[in-house]
Design a protein around this motif. Sequence first.
Motif, PDB file in Angstrom:
ATOM      1  N   ALA A 246       0.825  -1.207   0.000  1.00  0.00           N
ATOM      2  CA  ALA A 246       0.000   0.000   0.000  1.00  0.00           C
ATOM      3  C   ALA A 246       0.860   1.258   0.000  1.00  0.00           C
ATOM      4  O   ALA A 246       0.519   2.260  -0.643  1.00  0.00           O
ATOM      5  N   LEU A 247       1.974   1.226   0.722  1.00  0.00           N
ATOM      6  CA  LEU A 247       2.854   2.395   0.745  1.00  0.00           C
ATOM      7  C   LEU A 247       3.587   2.574  -0.581  1.00  0.00           C
ATOM      8  O   LEU A 247       3.815   3.700  -1.027  1.00  0.00           O
ATOM      9  N   GLU A 248       3.960   1.478  -1.222  1.00  0.00           N
ATOM     10  CA  GLU A 248       4.708   1.582  -2.467  1.00  0.00           C
ATOM     11  C   GLU A 248       3.831   1.983  -3.644  1.00  0.00           C
ATOM     12  O   GLU A 248       4.242   2.774  -4.500  1.00  0.00           O
ATOM     13  N   ARG A 249       2.593   1.462  -3.705  1.00  0.00           N
ATOM     14  CA  ARG A 249       1.754   1.656  -4.885  1.00  0.00           C
ATOM     15  C   ARG A 249       0.628   2.660  -4.674  1.00  0.00           C
ATOM     16  O   ARG A 249      -0.165   2.894  -5.587  1.00  0.00           O
ATOM     17  N   GLY A 250       0.525   3.195  -3.480  1.00  0.00           N
ATOM     18  CA  GLY A 250      -0.494   4.208  -3.251  1.00  0.00           C
ATOM     19  C   GLY A 250      -1.902   3.677  -3.069  1.00  0.00           C
ATOM     20  O   GLY A 250      -2.886   4.398  -3.277  1.00  0.00           O
ATOM     21  N   THR A 251      -2.034   2.409  -2.694  1.00  0.00           N
ATOM     22  CA  THR A 251      -3.357   1.840  -2.426  1.00  0.00           C
ATOM     23  C   THR A 251      -3.950   2.486  -1.178  1.00  0.00           C
ATOM     24  O   THR A 251      -3.220   2.783  -0.234  1.00  0.00           O
ATOM     25  N   PRO A 252      -5.281   2.716  -1.150  1.00  0.00           N
ATOM     26  CA  PRO A 252      -5.899   3.275   0.070  1.00  0.00           C
ATOM     27  C   PRO A 252      -5.598   2.396   1.278  1.00  0.00           C
ATOM     28  O   PRO A 252      -6.058   1.258   1.374  1.00  0.00           O
ATOM     29  N   LEU A 253      -4.825   2.931   2.195  1.00  0.00           N
ATOM     30  CA  LEU A 253      -4.301   2.123   3.299  1.00  0.00           C
ATOM     31  C   LEU A 253      -5.389   1.730   4.284  1.00  0.00           C
ATOM     32  O   LEU A 253      -5.374   0.627   4.829  1.00  0.00           O
ATOM     33  N   ALA A 254      -6.339   2.633   4.538  1.00  0.00           N
ATOM     34  CA  ALA A 254      -7.389   2.336   5.517  1.00  0.00           C
ATOM     35  C   ALA A 254      -8.226   1.139   5.074  1.00  0.00           C
ATOM     36  O   ALA A 254      -8.547   0.252   5.872  1.00  0.00           O
ATOM     37  N   ASP A 255      -8.574   1.103   3.775  1.00  0.00           N
ATOM     38  CA  ASP A 255      -9.374  -0.025   3.281  1.00  0.00           C
ATOM     39  C   ASP A 255      -8.590  -1.337   3.365  1.00  0.00           C
ATOM     40  O   ASP A 255      -9.143  -2.386   3.709  1.00  0.00           O
ATOM     41  N   VAL A 256      -7.309  -1.268   3.048  1.00  0.00           N
ATOM     42  CA  VAL A 256      -6.478  -2.470   3.129  1.00  0.00           C
ATOM     43  C   VAL A 256      -6.414  -2.987   4.563  1.00  0.00           C
ATOM     44  O   VAL A 256      -6.542  -4.191   4.826  1.00  0.00           O
ATOM     45  N   LEU A 257      -6.237  -2.082   5.526  1.00  0.00           N
ATOM     46  CA  LEU A 257      -6.134  -2.492   6.923  1.00  0.00           C
ATOM     47  C   LEU A 257      -7.447  -3.072   7.436  1.00  0.00           C
ATOM     48  O   LEU A 257      -7.449  -4.061   8.171  1.00  0.00           O
ATOM     49  N   ARG A 258      -8.575  -2.458   7.062  1.00  0.00           N
ATOM     50  CA  ARG A 258      -9.880  -3.003   7.488  1.00  0.00           C
ATOM     51  C   ARG A 258     -10.113  -4.383   6.896  1.00  0.00           C
ATOM     52  O   ARG A 258     -10.607  -5.291   7.580  1.00  0.00           O
ATOM     53  N   ALA A 259      -9.759  -4.548   5.627  1.00  0.00           N
ATOM     54  CA  ALA A 259      -9.934  -5.867   5.002  1.00  0.00           C
ATOM     55  C   ALA A 259      -9.055  -6.908   5.673  1.00  0.00           C
ATOM     56  O   ALA A 259      -9.480  -8.053   5.918  1.00  0.00           O
ATOM     57  N   GLN A 260      -7.828  -6.528   6.009  1.00  0.00           N
ATOM     58  CA  GLN A 260      -6.936  -7.475   6.677  1.00  0.00           C
ATOM     59  C   GLN A 260      -7.438  -7.827   8.068  1.00  0.00           C
ATOM     60  O   GLN A 260      -7.359  -8.986   8.493  1.00  0.00           O
ATOM     61  N   ALA A 261      -7.980  -6.832   8.790  1.00  0.00           N
ATOM     62  CA  ALA A 261      -8.529  -7.127  10.118  1.00  0.00           C
ATOM     63  C   ALA A 261      -9.690  -8.110  10.024  1.00  0.00           C
ATOM     64  O   ALA A 261      -9.802  -9.044  10.831  1.00  0.00           O
ATOM     65  N   GLY A 262     -10.550  -7.910   9.018  1.00  0.00           N
ATOM     66  CA  GLY A 262     -11.660  -8.851   8.834  1.00  0.00           C
ATOM     67  C   GLY A 262     -11.176 -10.247   8.475  1.00  0.00           C
ATOM     68  O   GLY A 262     -11.696 -11.248   8.979  1.00  0.00           O
ATOM     69  N   ASP A 263     -10.174 -10.319   7.600  1.00  0.00           N
ATOM     70  CA  ASP A 263      -9.636 -11.639   7.217  1.00  0.00           C
ATOM     71  C   ASP A 263      -9.004 -12.347   8.416  1.00  0.00           C
ATOM     72  O   ASP A 263      -9.161 -13.564   8.589  1.00  0.00           O
TER      73      ASP A 263
END
Length: 312
Positions: A246-263
């Motif tokens: 997310a830091l390298e490619r500019g992906t929305p970090l908040a969405d990535v973190l929420r998805a990872q928490a759910g997984d």
Amino acid sequence: MNPTVLGALLGGVFGASLLLVVRRLPFLRKPSVDDRIGPYLRDIGGSDVFLGVVDSASPFYAFVRLFGPTLRAGAARLERILGGAVSIRRRLARAGIDRTVEEFRIEQVLWGAAGFGVGLLFALILLSFGLGNPVGLLALCGLLAVLGVLSRDTYLTAQVGRRERRLLLELPTVAELLALSVAAGEGPAAALDRVARSCRGELSEELKRVLAETRAGEPLVRALDALADRTGLVALSRFADGLAVALERGTPLADVLRAQAGDIREANRRELIESGARKEVSMMIPVVFLVLPVTIVFAFYPGAVGIRLIAG
């Protein structure tokens, strides 16, 4: 006790004591290079620094302070016999134990000595009552010493497992807190710093270590990769890799973190269900081997007594 056995034991103890005294005489003991220059290098670090700067509240360091050369020689010999320094170093890092391989080997030597001492005490008690064979009891002492050495290794594996379970339990909460901080407008490093200062636990300590590495000049992505390699957990590796991507490619970090928490929570839920399914078999053991026999005895015993009375 047989006078011959008592004399042999006393002679062995006296001979071992005399050998230790002779080996420690100054003109017979040649100091190594580390022993000669070690006291002058304590301020700049080194492998033997822990022998000079010790924790006085720990019995481990007290033994190292008193019997340092002997324990180091035993640790080196044990390392040559067992090997596996790379595996031990990795497991120490995964368990969060800030010790070297040499210190761990010294702990194994101490555990083995404790096992041998317990076996020797048991053997002396048996021999005082005239029981047991001295050769067999000596073999028992050696077996307990080996078990003591192996028990420290097994305990390290258990420490790794406990710490990894704590990390997995803390990971969803930390991911969601990071997502909230990032959604509130903070940068990744600032969000990591806020969460590390707000939380208490193993994962927050790992985040503090990541921040310390970034303050020392390490890029944040590389520090996160080191975190993934250091822990060895698949979920935590995925979490660190997701942050790095997310830091390298500019992906929305908040969405990535929420998805990872759910997984991660879903994975923990599946693991809990699987653990419950495995526990069903162990729960049947007291039912089959304890409750059921008692029930059968209570059901058939009155009838057996009645039949005996009628037959009598």
